[in-house]
Design a protein around this motif. Sequence first.
Motif, PDB file in Angstrom:
ATOM      1  N   ASP A  26      44.378  89.874 -25.118  1.00 35.28           N
ATOM      2  CA  ASP A  26      45.340  89.865 -26.114  1.00 35.28           C
ATOM      3  C   ASP A  26      45.648  88.286 -26.359  1.00 35.28           C
ATOM      4  OD1 ASP A  26      45.613  92.811 -26.247  1.00 35.28           O
ATOM      5  OD2 ASP A  26      47.156  92.462 -24.628  1.00 35.28           O
ATOM      6  N   THR A  27      44.656  87.585 -26.095  1.00 34.77           N
ATOM      7  CA  THR A  27      45.037  85.990 -26.236  1.00 34.77           C
ATOM      8  C   THR A  27      44.051  85.383 -27.342  1.00 34.77           C
ATOM      9  OG1 THR A  27      45.447  85.854 -24.164  1.00 34.77           O
ATOM     10  CG2 THR A  27      44.958  83.726 -25.266  1.00 34.77           C
ATOM     11  N   ARG A  28      44.555  84.505 -28.231  1.00 34.23           N
ATOM     12  CA  ARG A  28      43.944  83.981 -29.436  1.00 34.23           C
ATOM     13  C   ARG A  28      44.292  82.581 -29.350  1.00 34.23           C
ATOM     14  NH1 ARG A  28      45.712  83.746 -34.609  1.00 34.23           N
ATOM     15  NH2 ARG A  28      47.523  84.934 -34.136  1.00 34.23           N
ATOM     16  N   PRO A  29      43.270  81.688 -29.272  1.00 33.98           N
ATOM     17  CA  PRO A  29      43.514  80.134 -29.616  1.00 33.98           C
ATOM     18  C   PRO A  29      43.498  79.871 -30.942  1.00 33.98           C
ATOM     19  CG  PRO A  29      41.233  80.504 -29.204  1.00 33.98           C
ATOM     20  CD  PRO A  29      41.842  81.954 -29.069  1.00 33.98           C
ATOM     21  N   LEU A  30      44.419  78.719 -31.084  1.00 29.45           N
ATOM     22  CA  LEU A  30      44.917  78.567 -32.457  1.00 29.45           C
ATOM     23  C   LEU A  30      44.088  77.045 -32.828  1.00 29.45           C
ATOM     24  CD1 LEU A  30      48.720  79.131 -31.871  1.00 29.45           C
ATOM     25  CD2 LEU A  30      47.020  80.460 -33.050  1.00 29.45           C
ATOM     26  N   ALA A  31      44.583  76.022 -32.384  1.00 31.19           N
ATOM     27  CA  ALA A  31      43.804  74.639 -33.230  1.00 31.19           C
ATOM     28  C   ALA A  31      42.250  74.792 -33.003  1.00 31.19           C
ATOM     29  CB  ALA A  31      44.171  73.438 -32.233  1.00 31.19           C
ATOM     30  N   GLY A  32      41.433  74.125 -33.655  1.00 30.53           N
ATOM     31  CA  GLY A  32      40.131  74.150 -33.775  1.00 30.53           C
ATOM     32  C   GLY A  32      39.373  73.831 -32.371  1.00 30.53           C
ATOM     33  N   GLU A  33      38.281  74.400 -32.267  1.00 33.54           N
ATOM     34  CA  GLU A  33      37.578  73.862 -30.876  1.00 33.54           C
ATOM     35  C   GLU A  33      37.386  72.607 -30.284  1.00 33.54           C
ATOM     36  OE1 GLU A  33      33.411  75.096 -28.741  1.00 33.54           O
ATOM     37  OE2 GLU A  33      33.805  75.958 -30.496  1.00 33.54           O
ATOM     38  N   HIS A  34      37.366  71.589 -31.682  1.00 39.58           N
ATOM     39  CA  HIS A  34      36.956  70.256 -31.427  1.00 39.58           C
ATOM     40  C   HIS A  34      38.287  69.573 -31.739  1.00 39.58           C
ATOM     41  CE1 HIS A  34      33.110  70.987 -30.524  1.00 39.58           C
ATOM     42  NE2 HIS A  34      32.701  71.803 -31.554  1.00 39.58           N
ATOM     43  N   TYR A  35      39.393  69.965 -32.060  1.00 43.70           N
ATOM     44  CA  TYR A  35      40.862  69.370 -32.486  1.00 43.70           C
ATOM     45  C   TYR A  35      41.015  68.522 -31.389  1.00 43.70           C
ATOM     46  CZ  TYR A  35      44.996  68.063 -34.279  1.00 43.70           C
ATOM     47  OH  TYR A  35      46.386  67.383 -34.506  1.00 43.70           O
ATOM     48  N   LEU A  36      41.352  68.970 -29.859  1.00 42.91           N
ATOM     49  CA  LEU A  36      41.411  68.102 -28.894  1.00 42.91           C
ATOM     50  C   LEU A  36      40.282  68.208 -27.775  1.00 42.91           C
ATOM     51  CD1 LEU A  36      45.289  69.175 -28.241  1.00 42.91           C
ATOM     52  CD2 LEU A  36      44.551  67.036 -29.142  1.00 42.91           C
ATOM     53  N   PRO A  37      40.105  67.220 -27.134  1.00 40.08           N
ATOM     54  CA  PRO A  37      38.775  67.105 -26.115  1.00 40.08           C
ATOM     55  C   PRO A  37      39.383  67.846 -25.027  1.00 40.08           C
ATOM     56  CG  PRO A  37      40.334  65.136 -26.291  1.00 40.08           C
ATOM     57  CD  PRO A  37      40.815  65.867 -27.123  1.00 40.08           C
ATOM     58  N   ALA A  38      38.070  68.339 -24.710  1.00 38.06           N
ATOM     59  CA  ALA A  38      37.953  69.032 -23.249  1.00 38.06           C
ATOM     60  C   ALA A  38      37.285  68.069 -22.358  1.00 38.06           C
ATOM     61  CB  ALA A  38      37.083  70.222 -23.329  1.00 38.06           C
ATOM     62  N   CYS A  39      38.186  67.494 -21.457  1.00 32.79           N
ATOM     63  CA  CYS A  39      37.713  66.547 -20.503  1.00 32.79           C
ATOM     64  C   CYS A  39      38.731  66.504 -19.444  1.00 32.79           C
ATOM     65  CB  CYS A  39      37.758  65.255 -21.196  1.00 32.79           C
ATOM     66  SG  CYS A  39      39.170  64.743 -22.118  1.00 32.79           S
ATOM     67  N   ASP A  40      38.133  65.629 -18.335  1.00 31.72           N
ATOM     68  CA  ASP A  40      38.915  65.632 -16.932  1.00 31.72           C
ATOM     69  C   ASP A  40      40.266  64.954 -17.156  1.00 31.72           C
ATOM     70  OD1 ASP A  40      38.692  62.841 -17.122  1.00 31.72           O
ATOM     71  OD2 ASP A  40      36.636  62.944 -15.941  1.00 31.72           O
ATOM     72  N   ASP A  41      41.213  64.976 -16.291  1.00 33.27           N
ATOM     73  CA  ASP A  41      42.492  64.426 -16.322  1.00 33.27           C
ATOM     74  C   ASP A  41      42.665  63.042 -16.674  1.00 33.27           C
ATOM     75  OD1 ASP A  41      43.583  67.036 -15.923  1.00 33.27           O
ATOM     76  OD2 ASP A  41      44.031  66.501 -13.859  1.00 33.27           O
ATOM     77  N   HIS A  42      41.700  62.164 -16.223  1.00 31.07           N
ATOM     78  CA  HIS A  42      41.908  60.625 -16.339  1.00 31.07           C
ATOM     79  C   HIS A  42      41.233  60.394 -17.726  1.00 31.07           C
ATOM     80  CE1 HIS A  42      41.125  56.451 -15.836  1.00 31.07           C
ATOM     81  NE2 HIS A  42      40.039  56.598 -16.402  1.00 31.07           N
ATOM     82  N   ALA A  43      40.376  60.948 -18.276  1.00 32.55           N
ATOM     83  CA  ALA A  43      39.774  61.187 -19.599  1.00 32.55           C
ATOM     84  C   ALA A  43      40.821  61.460 -20.718  1.00 32.55           C
ATOM     85  CB  ALA A  43      38.369  61.694 -19.723  1.00 32.55           C
ATOM     86  N   ALA A  44      41.442  62.435 -20.360  1.00 34.70           N
ATOM     87  CA  ALA A  44      42.619  63.195 -21.268  1.00 34.70           C
ATOM     88  C   ALA A  44      43.556  62.234 -21.375  1.00 34.70           C
ATOM     89  CB  ALA A  44      42.901  64.600 -20.671  1.00 34.70           C
ATOM     90  N   ASP A  45      44.171  61.455 -20.333  1.00 31.00           N
ATOM     91  CA  ASP A  45      45.121  60.534 -20.610  1.00 31.00           C
ATOM     92  C   ASP A  45      44.954  59.512 -21.484  1.00 31.00           C
ATOM     93  OD1 ASP A  45      46.660  62.074 -18.914  1.00 31.00           O
ATOM     94  OD2 ASP A  45      46.155  60.838 -17.023  1.00 31.00           O
ATOM     95  N   ARG A  46      43.578  59.161 -21.352  1.00 31.12           N
ATOM     96  CA  ARG A  46      43.153  57.958 -22.059  1.00 31.12           C
ATOM     97  C   ARG A  46      43.107  58.489 -23.481  1.00 31.12           C
ATOM     98  NH1 ARG A  46      38.380  54.722 -20.125  1.00 31.12           N
ATOM     99  NH2 ARG A  46      40.122  53.185 -19.417  1.00 31.12           N
ATOM    100  N   VAL A  47      42.479  59.532 -23.902  1.00 28.03           N
ATOM    101  CA  VAL A  47      42.395  59.887 -25.232  1.00 28.03           C
ATOM    102  C   VAL A  47      43.869  60.608 -25.748  1.00 28.03           C
ATOM    103  CG1 VAL A  47      41.536  61.941 -26.682  1.00 28.03           C
ATOM    104  CG2 VAL A  47      40.040  60.884 -25.067  1.00 28.03           C
ATOM    105  N   ARG A  48      44.637  60.753 -25.040  1.00 29.45           N
ATOM    106  CA  ARG A  48      46.136  61.281 -25.542  1.00 29.45           C
ATOM    107  C   ARG A  48      46.534  59.750 -26.016  1.00 29.45           C
ATOM    108  NH1 ARG A  48      46.688  64.301 -20.418  1.00 29.45           N
ATOM    109  NH2 ARG A  48      46.582  66.364 -20.746  1.00 29.45           N
ATOM    110  N   ARG A  49      46.604  58.757 -25.437  1.00 32.61           N
ATOM    111  CA  ARG A  49      47.073  57.733 -26.016  1.00 32.61           C
ATOM    112  C   ARG A  49      46.597  57.021 -27.233  1.00 32.61           C
ATOM    113  NH1 ARG A  49      45.857  55.868 -20.537  1.00 32.61           N
ATOM    114  NH2 ARG A  49      44.157  54.347 -21.192  1.00 32.61           N
ATOM    115  N   VAL A  50      45.334  57.461 -27.539  1.00 37.57           N
ATOM    116  CA  VAL A  50      44.599  57.126 -28.798  1.00 37.57           C
ATOM    117  C   VAL A  50      45.369  58.139 -29.940  1.00 37.57           C
ATOM    118  CG1 VAL A  50      42.511  57.185 -30.158  1.00 37.57           C
ATOM    119  CG2 VAL A  50      42.584  56.415 -27.665  1.00 37.57           C
TER     120      VAL A  50
END
Length: 294
Positions: A169-193
């Motif tokens: 019963d779950t549906r994703p919203l934002a596009g698949e490439h809207y936010l990156p799928a990466c490890d926590d360290h990479a995610a923190d860096r990309v979030r800053r960007v």
Amino acid sequence: MRAQFEDVHWTGHESFLVRTFDLPRFTVPWHFHPEPELTLILEGSGDRCVGDHLESFRAGDLVLLAGNLPHYWHSHAHAPSSKARPSRERARAVVVHLREENFGRSLLSLPEAVSWKKLLERARRGLAFEGRTASHAAKDLERLPDKEGSHQLLALLGILQTLCDGTADTRPLAGEHYLPACDDHAADRVRRVYQFIYAHLADPIGLDDLARAAGMSSAAFCRYCKRVTGRTPTRLLSELRITQACKLLTDTSQSVSEIAFASGFQSISNFNRVFQQIKATSPQTFRRQHGRTH
């Protein structure tokens, strides 16, 4: 209409906040915050935007968002009511914010919490819940503000488990490439960007600016951005600017040229070309299909 950073005001040492809102309309601006958010609409209708995804909402709408995912809920304008029959429609919601240090590095690090951790990871794109899952979770969520202490915590964990069990019963919203799928360290860096871009969308932004936000050299950032987001820095910036433009096209009566410059484009021709590439339609057609009457 640039995405604003919202400071979720914590009142003490709680690990999560449960709030109820009863308003004439939902008018929260396009914003983001580090805390994951679970929102249940009890009353009202309008447009919900999560990342690059725009659709209508109504009572019963149940959505889980990971931290730093831009979003808003905007109510539809009501038709003027007569004195004899005043409009009684309100905008009511229950909203839960999860403190990052508790529902991240602490609770979710337990081996028994692996399903909850995966749920929040999937919520990086935003998750809408429907069917029996939404119905069951909504009943418990509506009662959550009436509970206190450990009873409220146990009820919240039960709601999260209901959402975990309702994959169908779950549906994703934002596009698949809207936010990156990466490890926590990479995610923190990309979030800053992302946060830098959200704060300066209307301003000239160069590769060097993005690289500084990431704490990298320009050449290294180009390679890094392509690896973790699947897009070049130019494409990433263009997509976020077009998302900004879509909000202005649907929410304001500004002209297309005003919106182009407010979204950081230096010429109308470039704006129209990039908009067509990303949305497969023109700005004018998008506004006719999604815009509101002002």
